[in-house]
Design a protein around this motif. Structure first.
Motif, PDB file in Angstrom:
ATOM      1  N   LEU A  16     -94.693  33.569  -4.983  1.00  0.00           N
ATOM      2  CA  LEU A  16     -94.651  34.890  -3.869  1.00  0.00           C
ATOM      3  C   LEU A  16     -93.942  34.521  -2.853  1.00  0.00           C
ATOM      4  N   TYR A  17     -94.059  33.244  -2.018  1.00  0.00           N
ATOM      5  CA  TYR A  17     -93.417  33.075  -0.796  1.00  0.00           C
ATOM      6  C   TYR A  17     -91.856  33.093  -1.212  1.00  0.00           C
ATOM      7  N   ILE A  18     -91.600  32.593  -2.142  1.00  0.00           N
ATOM      8  CA  ILE A  18     -89.969  32.669  -2.774  1.00  0.00           C
ATOM      9  C   ILE A  18     -89.541  34.007  -2.496  1.00  0.00           C
ATOM     10  N   SER A  19     -90.196  34.758  -3.416  1.00  0.00           N
ATOM     11  CA  SER A  19     -89.853  36.297  -3.831  1.00  0.00           C
ATOM     12  C   SER A  19     -90.178  36.965  -2.346  1.00  0.00           C
ATOM     13  N   PHE A  20     -90.755  36.651  -1.431  1.00  0.00           N
ATOM     14  CA  PHE A  20     -90.946  37.450  -0.063  1.00  0.00           C
ATOM     15  C   PHE A  20     -89.476  36.989   0.429  1.00  0.00           C
ATOM     16  N   VAL A  21     -89.092  35.882   0.835  1.00  0.00           N
ATOM     17  CA  VAL A  21     -88.038  35.612   1.382  1.00  0.00           C
ATOM     18  C   VAL A  21     -86.700  35.863   0.813  1.00  0.00           C
ATOM     19  N   ALA A  22     -86.807  36.264  -0.405  1.00  0.00           N
ATOM     20  CA  ALA A  22     -85.790  36.875  -1.233  1.00  0.00           C
ATOM     21  C   ALA A  22     -85.431  38.486  -0.906  1.00  0.00           C
ATOM     22  N   GLN A  23     -86.693  39.026  -0.734  1.00  0.00           N
ATOM     23  CA  GLN A  23     -86.801  40.478  -0.266  1.00  0.00           C
ATOM     24  C   GLN A  23     -86.401  40.443   1.033  1.00  0.00           C
ATOM     25  N   ILE A  24     -86.687  39.600   1.935  1.00  0.00           N
ATOM     26  CA  ILE A  24     -86.032  39.911   3.233  1.00  0.00           C
ATOM     27  C   ILE A  24     -84.751  39.754   3.290  1.00  0.00           C
ATOM     28  N   VAL A  25     -83.796  38.712   2.753  1.00  0.00           N
ATOM     29  CA  VAL A  25     -82.650  38.559   2.566  1.00  0.00           C
ATOM     30  C   VAL A  25     -81.965  39.770   2.102  1.00  0.00           C
ATOM     31  N   TYR A  26     -82.581  40.662   1.006  1.00  0.00           N
ATOM     32  CA  TYR A  26     -81.999  41.598   0.311  1.00  0.00           C
ATOM     33  C   TYR A  26     -82.013  42.942   1.416  1.00  0.00           C
ATOM     34  N   VAL A  27     -83.220  43.214   1.818  1.00  0.00           N
ATOM     35  CA  VAL A  27     -83.466  43.997   2.908  1.00  0.00           C
ATOM     36  C   VAL A  27     -82.461  43.921   4.081  1.00  0.00           C
ATOM     37  N   LEU A  28     -82.161  42.595   4.629  1.00  0.00           N
ATOM     38  CA  LEU A  28     -81.546  42.544   5.873  1.00  0.00           C
ATOM     39  C   LEU A  28     -79.796  42.497   5.449  1.00  0.00           C
ATOM     40  N   GLY A  29     -79.523  42.419   4.353  1.00  0.00           N
ATOM     41  CA  GLY A  29     -78.095  42.107   3.848  1.00  0.00           C
ATOM     42  C   GLY A  29     -77.677  43.500   3.053  1.00  0.00           C
ATOM     43  N   TRP A  30     -78.383  44.243   2.241  1.00  0.00           N
ATOM     44  CA  TRP A  30     -77.894  44.999   1.304  1.00  0.00           C
ATOM     45  C   TRP A  30     -78.259  46.504   1.657  1.00  0.00           C
ATOM     46  N   VAL A  31     -79.503  46.764   2.379  1.00  0.00           N
ATOM     47  CA  VAL A  31     -79.876  47.953   2.635  1.00  0.00           C
ATOM     48  C   VAL A  31     -79.130  48.558   3.668  1.00  0.00           C
ATOM     49  N   PRO A  32     -78.513  49.920   3.297  1.00  0.00           N
ATOM     50  CA  PRO A  32     -77.839  50.525   4.447  1.00  0.00           C
ATOM     51  C   PRO A  32     -78.709  51.383   5.327  1.00  0.00           C
ATOM     52  N   GLY A  33     -78.299  51.335   6.604  1.00  0.00           N
ATOM     53  CA  GLY A  33     -78.807  52.164   7.668  1.00  0.00           C
ATOM     54  C   GLY A  33     -79.989  51.403   8.309  1.00  0.00           C
ATOM     55  N   PHE A  34     -80.019  51.556   9.591  1.00  0.00           N
ATOM     56  CA  PHE A  34     -81.291  51.117  10.251  1.00  0.00           C
ATOM     57  C   PHE A  34     -82.612  51.524  10.094  1.00  0.00           C
ATOM     58  N   ASP A  35     -82.633  52.804   9.774  1.00  0.00           N
ATOM     59  CA  ASP A  35     -84.006  53.400   9.398  1.00  0.00           C
ATOM     60  C   ASP A  35     -84.266  52.959   8.041  1.00  0.00           C
ATOM     61  N   ALA A  36     -83.675  52.759   7.253  1.00  0.00           N
ATOM     62  CA  ALA A  36     -84.146  52.174   6.039  1.00  0.00           C
ATOM     63  C   ALA A  36     -84.516  50.890   6.209  1.00  0.00           C
ATOM     64  N   LYS A  37     -83.565  50.063   6.784  1.00  0.00           N
ATOM     65  CA  LYS A  37     -84.240  48.753   6.991  1.00  0.00           C
ATOM     66  C   LYS A  37     -85.560  48.386   7.564  1.00  0.00           C
ATOM     67  N   LEU A  38     -85.940  49.229   8.748  1.00  0.00           N
ATOM     68  CA  LEU A  38     -87.132  49.088   9.317  1.00  0.00           C
ATOM     69  C   LEU A  38     -88.108  49.583   8.373  1.00  0.00           C
ATOM     70  N   GLY A  39     -87.982  50.627   7.662  1.00  0.00           N
ATOM     71  CA  GLY A  39     -89.244  51.088   6.712  1.00  0.00           C
ATOM     72  C   GLY A  39     -89.299  50.013   5.529  1.00  0.00           C
ATOM     73  N   TRP A  40     -88.229  49.470   5.162  1.00  0.00           N
ATOM     74  CA  TRP A  40     -88.514  48.365   4.099  1.00  0.00           C
ATOM     75  C   TRP A  40     -89.246  47.151   4.633  1.00  0.00           C
ATOM     76  N   LEU A  41     -88.791  47.017   5.635  1.00  0.00           N
ATOM     77  CA  LEU A  41     -89.331  45.550   6.699  1.00  0.00           C
ATOM     78  C   LEU A  41     -90.712  45.897   6.926  1.00  0.00           C
ATOM     79  N   GLY A  42     -91.272  46.963   7.348  1.00  0.00           N
ATOM     80  CA  GLY A  42     -92.550  47.712   7.391  1.00  0.00           C
ATOM     81  C   GLY A  42     -93.424  47.488   6.103  1.00  0.00           C
ATOM     82  N   LEU A  43     -92.834  47.696   5.005  1.00  0.00           N
ATOM     83  CA  LEU A  43     -93.659  47.601   3.817  1.00  0.00           C
ATOM     84  C   LEU A  43     -93.657  45.839   3.593  1.00  0.00           C
ATOM     85  N   LEU A  44     -92.461  45.196   3.962  1.00  0.00           N
ATOM     86  CA  LEU A  44     -92.775  43.637   3.575  1.00  0.00           C
ATOM     87  C   LEU A  44     -93.771  43.046   4.713  1.00  0.00           C
TER      88      LEU A  44
END
Length: 76
Positions: A17-45
Motif C-alpha cells: 500500500l505504501y508503494i502504491s501510494f507513492v506511485a499514485q503521487i508520482v502519477y498525479v504530479l507527472g501526468w494529470v493535466p491542470g493545477f486544479d485537477a492535481k489539487l483535487g487528486w492530491l486531496g483524495l490521496l
C-alpha cells in the motif's frame, strides 16, 4: 503460528500500500493535466493516507491487545 503468518501478511500488505501510494503521487504530479485537477487528486490521496495510517494504528493496537486480553492490559 498464526501470529507470525498474520504479521508477515500485514507487513507485506502495508508495504504494498505504501508503494502504491507513492506511485499514485508520482502519477498525479507527472501526468494529470491542470493545477486544479492535481489539487483535487492530491486531496483524495491525503484522505487515503489518513485511512492507511488509521489502519496501521488499529492493526498494531489489536495485536497488542490480543497479547494481553483478559488481564485488563497487564501481564501476569
Amino acid at each position: 503460528m498464526f501470529g507470525k503468518v498474520k504479521k508477515i501478511f500485514f507487513t507485506g500488505m502495508f508495504g504494498f500500500l505504501y508503494i502504491s501510494f507513492v506511485a499514485q503521487i508520482v502519477y498525479v504530479l507527472g501526468w494529470v493535466p491542470g493545477f486544479d485537477a492535481k489539487l483535487g487528486w492530491l486531496g483524495l490521496l491525503s484522505f487515503e493516507w489518513l485511512v492507511l495510517i488509521a489502519a496501521r494504528y488499529l492493526s498494531k493496537r489489536s495485536s497488542n491487545s490480543a497479547q494481553y486480553n483478559g488481564y485488563n492490559g497487564r501481564r501476569r
